[in-house]
Design a protein around this motif. Sequence first.
Motif, mmCIF file in Angstrom:
data_model
loop_
_atom_site.group_PDB
_atom_site.id
_atom_site.type_symbol
_atom_site.label_atom_id
_atom_site.label_comp_id
_atom_site.label_asym_id
_atom_site.label_seq_id
_atom_site.Cartn_x
_atom_site.Cartn_y
_atom_site.Cartn_z
ATOM 1 N N SER A 81 4.052 5.637 -5.709
ATOM 2 C CA SER A 81 4.159 5.576 -7.169
ATOM 3 C C SER A 81 2.932 6.122 -7.880
ATOM 4 O O SER A 81 3.012 6.572 -9.023
ATOM 5 C CB SER A 81 4.401 4.134 -7.621
ATOM 6 N N GLY A 82 1.762 6.080 -7.207
ATOM 7 C CA GLY A 82 0.536 6.524 -7.851
ATOM 8 C C GLY A 82 0.177 7.956 -7.507
ATOM 9 O O GLY A 82 0.899 8.675 -6.818
ATOM 10 N N ASN A 83 -0.998 8.348 -7.990
ATOM 11 C CA ASN A 83 -1.504 9.694 -7.715
ATOM 12 C C ASN A 83 -2.378 9.634 -6.464
ATOM 13 O O ASN A 83 -3.579 9.344 -6.520
ATOM 14 C CB ASN A 83 -2.326 10.195 -8.916
ATOM 15 N N ALA A 84 -1.764 9.909 -5.324
ATOM 16 C CA ALA A 84 -2.471 9.770 -4.047
ATOM 17 C C ALA A 84 -3.638 10.728 -3.921
ATOM 18 O O ALA A 84 -4.553 10.507 -3.142
ATOM 19 C CB ALA A 84 -1.491 9.975 -2.890
ATOM 20 N N GLY A 85 -3.661 11.805 -4.677
ATOM 21 C CA GLY A 85 -4.754 12.752 -4.568
ATOM 22 C C GLY A 85 -6.034 12.272 -5.218
ATOM 23 O O GLY A 85 -7.120 12.741 -4.871
ATOM 24 N N VAL A 132 0.834 -1.202 0.000
ATOM 25 C CA VAL A 132 0.000 0.000 0.000
ATOM 26 C C VAL A 132 0.869 1.251 0.000
ATOM 27 O O VAL A 132 0.613 2.216 -0.742
ATOM 28 C CB VAL A 132 -0.959 -0.007 1.209
ATOM 29 N N ASP A 133 1.924 1.263 0.832
ATOM 30 C CA ASP A 133 2.826 2.419 0.875
ATOM 31 C C ASP A 133 3.526 2.615 -0.465
ATOM 32 O O ASP A 133 3.692 3.748 -0.935
ATOM 33 C CB ASP A 133 3.863 2.230 1.984
ATOM 34 N N THR A 134 3.939 1.517 -1.094
ATOM 35 C CA THR A 134 4.591 1.611 -2.403
ATOM 36 C C THR A 134 3.648 2.165 -3.453
ATOM 37 O O THR A 134 4.035 2.994 -4.293
ATOM 38 C CB THR A 134 5.103 0.223 -2.842
ATOM 39 N N GLU A 179 -9.102 2.145 -2.152
ATOM 40 C CA GLU A 179 -8.710 1.608 -3.456
ATOM 41 C C GLU A 179 -7.298 1.049 -3.417
ATOM 42 O O GLU A 179 -7.009 0.016 -4.034
ATOM 43 C CB GLU A 179 -8.835 2.700 -4.515
ATOM 44 N N PHE A 180 -6.400 1.731 -2.702
ATOM 45 C CA PHE A 180 -5.050 1.189 -2.532
ATOM 46 C C PHE A 180 -5.092 -0.162 -1.826
ATOM 47 O O PHE A 180 -4.372 -1.097 -2.196
ATOM 48 C CB PHE A 180 -4.179 2.159 -1.734
ATOM 49 N N GLU A 181 -5.944 -0.281 -0.822
ATOM 50 C CA GLU A 181 -6.094 -1.536 -0.086
ATOM 51 C C GLU A 181 -6.599 -2.635 -1.022
ATOM 52 O O GLU A 181 -6.136 -3.773 -0.974
ATOM 53 C CB GLU A 181 -7.060 -1.353 1.084
ATOM 54 N N ALA A 182 -7.566 -2.293 -1.867
ATOM 55 C CA ALA A 182 -8.133 -3.287 -2.785
ATOM 56 C C ALA A 182 -7.088 -3.751 -3.802
ATOM 57 O O ALA A 182 -6.991 -4.948 -4.108
ATOM 58 C CB ALA A 182 -9.342 -2.696 -3.507
ATOM 59 N N ILE A 183 -6.295 -2.807 -4.313
ATOM 60 C CA ILE A 183 -5.258 -3.173 -5.279
ATOM 61 C C ILE A 183 -4.202 -4.060 -4.621
ATOM 62 O O ILE A 183 -3.755 -5.061 -5.201
ATOM 63 C CB ILE A 183 -4.615 -1.903 -5.870
ATOM 64 N N ALA A 184 -3.803 -3.710 -3.396
ATOM 65 C CA ALA A 184 -2.812 -4.507 -2.686
ATOM 66 C C ALA A 184 -3.332 -5.916 -2.413
ATOM 67 O O ALA A 184 -2.598 -6.901 -2.553
ATOM 68 C CB ALA A 184 -2.423 -3.830 -1.374
ATOM 69 N N THR A 185 -4.597 -6.026 -2.049
ATOM 70 C CA THR A 185 -5.199 -7.335 -1.808
ATOM 71 C C THR A 185 -5.209 -8.177 -3.075
ATOM 72 O O THR A 185 -4.913 -9.381 -3.052
ATOM 73 C CB THR A 185 -6.635 -7.170 -1.277
#
Length: 319
Positions: A162-166, A156-158, A172-178
């Motif tokens: 690398s992504g657009n946090a705004g 998630v931190d990575t 969504e980050f959690e879902a992608i990491a999962t």
Amino acid sequence: MKPSNLLIAIAAGAASALLFVGLVVQSGSAVTLALAAPIPIFIASLGWGSVAGFLAAVVSAGLVAAISGLVSGGVLLFAAMSLPAAIAGHLAGLARPVAEDGPAERGPGPVGERPQLMWFPVERILFAIAAMAALACIGLGWYFGYDVAALKPEIVDTLRESGNAGQIDDAEFEAIATLLLSLIPLVQPAVLTLVLGLGLYLAAWLTRISDRLPRPKDDLPTALHLPPAALFVFAAGLAASFVSGPVEQIALVACGAFGMAFTLVGLGQLHARTRGRSNRGLLLFVSYAAIMILSFPLFVFTCLGIYDTIKRMRPASPA
């Protein structure tokens, strides 16, 4: 062991280590080179004997550990690529006379020629490669302490960096990491099976060019199959994948490794069934282009490989 074979083994091990060490020291551009690391081990084993292959595997792991200063790097190369390559190369070199209980049958040619040999079947070599890829991923996962709960925050931190946090929220980050963590046990052994299989093919081609490969050329489209045991392993993996916890991870590893093996069988069927057709080149190009662009067609060839295995399990109909 002849001194020349010893030098070849050391050189092959050093070449494999140099191809792989960039990945250990976290050089992003070295991933492609690392995928070629098994090829020198295969060449040493196929062209100079099994002992040379196993020695090259040990040398490669030792050099990676020495260059990188990380024992884990040597373990990673040895378990994932070097040892499986040495074993697969050894299996590819196994042969026995066609007639074991009587005078060996001889091929055409003058008396004194070596007897006809039955080489270790390609289908069993592919089964061994898939099994070694699965065992390597399971063993390395245990060795490095693969833990989904611990890895998820790091991923998630990575992704945030690398992504657009705004524009992407934490959910969504959690879902992608999962999603990524759920794919690792499936994709990693599949890629390793593919790398080992293609590495053996390329090494056999290179060794045959140098006229050092004793094994005759296999007609891969017609020889590439899997024994029934592969189907049972794959089915057991699918069933166990519905159990949560470590059992699910191990089951997904088995599905990934043997799923890729079935995919290779399906691609072999594509090559065999398109022989003699005027549009064969176009069919092959479209099929591989669809795989590269969409990835989903791989599932079609996986099913084709499974169908081929089931069809070969049926008893032959009486003439």
